[in-house]
Motif scaffolding. Structure first.
Motif, PDB file in Angstrom:
ATOM      1  N   ASN A 160     -15.495  -7.688 -37.372  1.00  0.00           N
ATOM      2  CA  ASN A 160     -16.790  -8.115 -36.671  1.00  0.00           C
ATOM      3  C   ASN A 160     -17.477  -6.906 -36.387  1.00  0.00           C
ATOM      4  OD1 ASN A 160     -17.128 -10.442 -37.811  1.00  0.00           O
ATOM      5  ND2 ASN A 160     -16.322 -11.675 -36.329  1.00  0.00           N
ATOM      6  N   ILE A 161     -16.575  -6.113 -35.418  1.00  0.00           N
ATOM      7  CA  ILE A 161     -16.890  -4.878 -34.622  1.00  0.00           C
ATOM      8  C   ILE A 161     -17.310  -3.710 -35.583  1.00  0.00           C
ATOM      9  CG2 ILE A 161     -16.269  -2.940 -33.371  1.00  0.00           C
ATOM     10  CD1 ILE A 161     -14.517  -5.104 -31.686  1.00  0.00           C
ATOM     11  N   PHE A 162     -16.709  -3.802 -36.830  1.00  0.00           N
ATOM     12  CA  PHE A 162     -16.828  -2.578 -37.891  1.00  0.00           C
ATOM     13  C   PHE A 162     -18.091  -3.134 -38.565  1.00  0.00           C
ATOM     14  CE2 PHE A 162     -12.343  -1.040 -37.542  1.00  0.00           C
ATOM     15  CZ  PHE A 162     -12.794  -0.024 -37.181  1.00  0.00           C
ATOM     16  N   ILE A 167     -20.756  -4.372 -37.518  1.00  0.00           N
ATOM     17  CA  ILE A 167     -21.722  -4.322 -36.425  1.00  0.00           C
ATOM     18  C   ILE A 167     -22.135  -2.894 -36.363  1.00  0.00           C
ATOM     19  CG2 ILE A 167     -22.583  -4.270 -34.211  1.00  0.00           C
ATOM     20  CD1 ILE A 167     -21.201  -7.116 -33.911  1.00  0.00           C
ATOM     21  N   ILE A 168     -21.000  -2.106 -36.231  1.00  0.00           N
ATOM     22  CA  ILE A 168     -21.245  -0.665 -36.140  1.00  0.00           C
ATOM     23  C   ILE A 168     -21.574   0.117 -37.314  1.00  0.00           C
ATOM     24  CG2 ILE A 168     -19.745   1.652 -35.935  1.00  0.00           C
ATOM     25  CD1 ILE A 168     -18.030   0.211 -33.980  1.00  0.00           C
ATOM     26  N   SER A 178      -7.494 -11.684 -34.299  1.00  0.00           N
ATOM     27  CA  SER A 178      -7.909 -10.425 -33.740  1.00  0.00           C
ATOM     28  C   SER A 178      -8.384  -9.430 -35.007  1.00  0.00           C
ATOM     29  CB  SER A 178      -6.154  -9.827 -33.393  1.00  0.00           C
ATOM     30  OG  SER A 178      -5.840 -10.227 -32.234  1.00  0.00           O
ATOM     31  N   CYS A 179      -7.733  -9.712 -36.292  1.00  0.00           N
ATOM     32  CA  CYS A 179      -8.423  -9.183 -37.295  1.00  0.00           C
ATOM     33  C   CYS A 179      -9.868  -9.502 -37.469  1.00  0.00           C
ATOM     34  CB  CYS A 179      -7.685  -9.499 -38.484  1.00  0.00           C
ATOM     35  SG  CYS A 179      -5.963  -8.729 -38.702  1.00  0.00           S
ATOM     36  N   ASN A 180     -10.231 -10.724 -37.451  1.00  0.00           N
ATOM     37  CA  ASN A 180     -11.654 -11.027 -37.544  1.00  0.00           C
ATOM     38  C   ASN A 180     -12.611 -10.402 -36.462  1.00  0.00           C
ATOM     39  OD1 ASN A 180     -11.431 -12.803 -39.571  1.00  0.00           O
ATOM     40  ND2 ASN A 180     -11.189 -14.567 -38.308  1.00  0.00           N
ATOM     41  N   ALA A 181     -12.096 -10.394 -35.268  1.00  0.00           N
ATOM     42  CA  ALA A 181     -12.661  -9.331 -34.282  1.00  0.00           C
ATOM     43  C   ALA A 181     -12.877  -7.970 -34.616  1.00  0.00           C
ATOM     44  CB  ALA A 181     -12.301  -9.516 -33.012  1.00  0.00           C
ATOM     45  N   LEU A 182     -11.823  -7.180 -35.271  1.00  0.00           N
ATOM     46  CA  LEU A 182     -12.034  -5.970 -35.568  1.00  0.00           C
ATOM     47  C   LEU A 182     -13.002  -5.891 -36.812  1.00  0.00           C
ATOM     48  CD1 LEU A 182     -10.660  -3.192 -35.136  1.00  0.00           C
ATOM     49  CD2 LEU A 182      -9.147  -3.641 -36.901  1.00  0.00           C
TER      50      LEU A 182
END
Length: 86
Positions: A69-71, A73-74, A63-67
């Motif tokens: 990765n999203i940041f 990209i943004i 979950s932390c890795n996904a978060l």
């Protein structure tokens, strides 16, 4: 991401999650390999299984890795994929 954009609290949470998984695996190894350890008590192992440390650690870690990765990209002004396609 540069060091200025790092989220140290999320990195710390990823580290704790990794330690939970390591705790479960190490306790399993000690119970299986060392009969003396198992004879003296398996509290370390029992607590890891009752808390379900391994599954909790894996869920938190990914979950932390996904978060992150999203940041990434943004916050990245020109992602490498867009630069490559031009």
């Amino acid at each position: 991401m540069s060091n200025a954009n790092r989220f140290s609290h999320i990195d710390a949470l990823r580290g704790i999650a990794a330690l939970l998984v390591i705790w479960l695996h190490v306790s399993e190894v000690f119970v299986r390999i060392s009969p003396e350890t198992a004879a003296q008590g398996t509290t370390f192992y029992d607590v890891a299984w009752s808390v379900d440390a391994g599954k909790i650690g894996v869920v938190i870690f990914f979950s932390c890795n996904a978060l992150l990765n999203i940041f990434a990209i943004i916050l990245c002004p020109l992602p490498p994929c867009r630069e490559f396609s031009n």
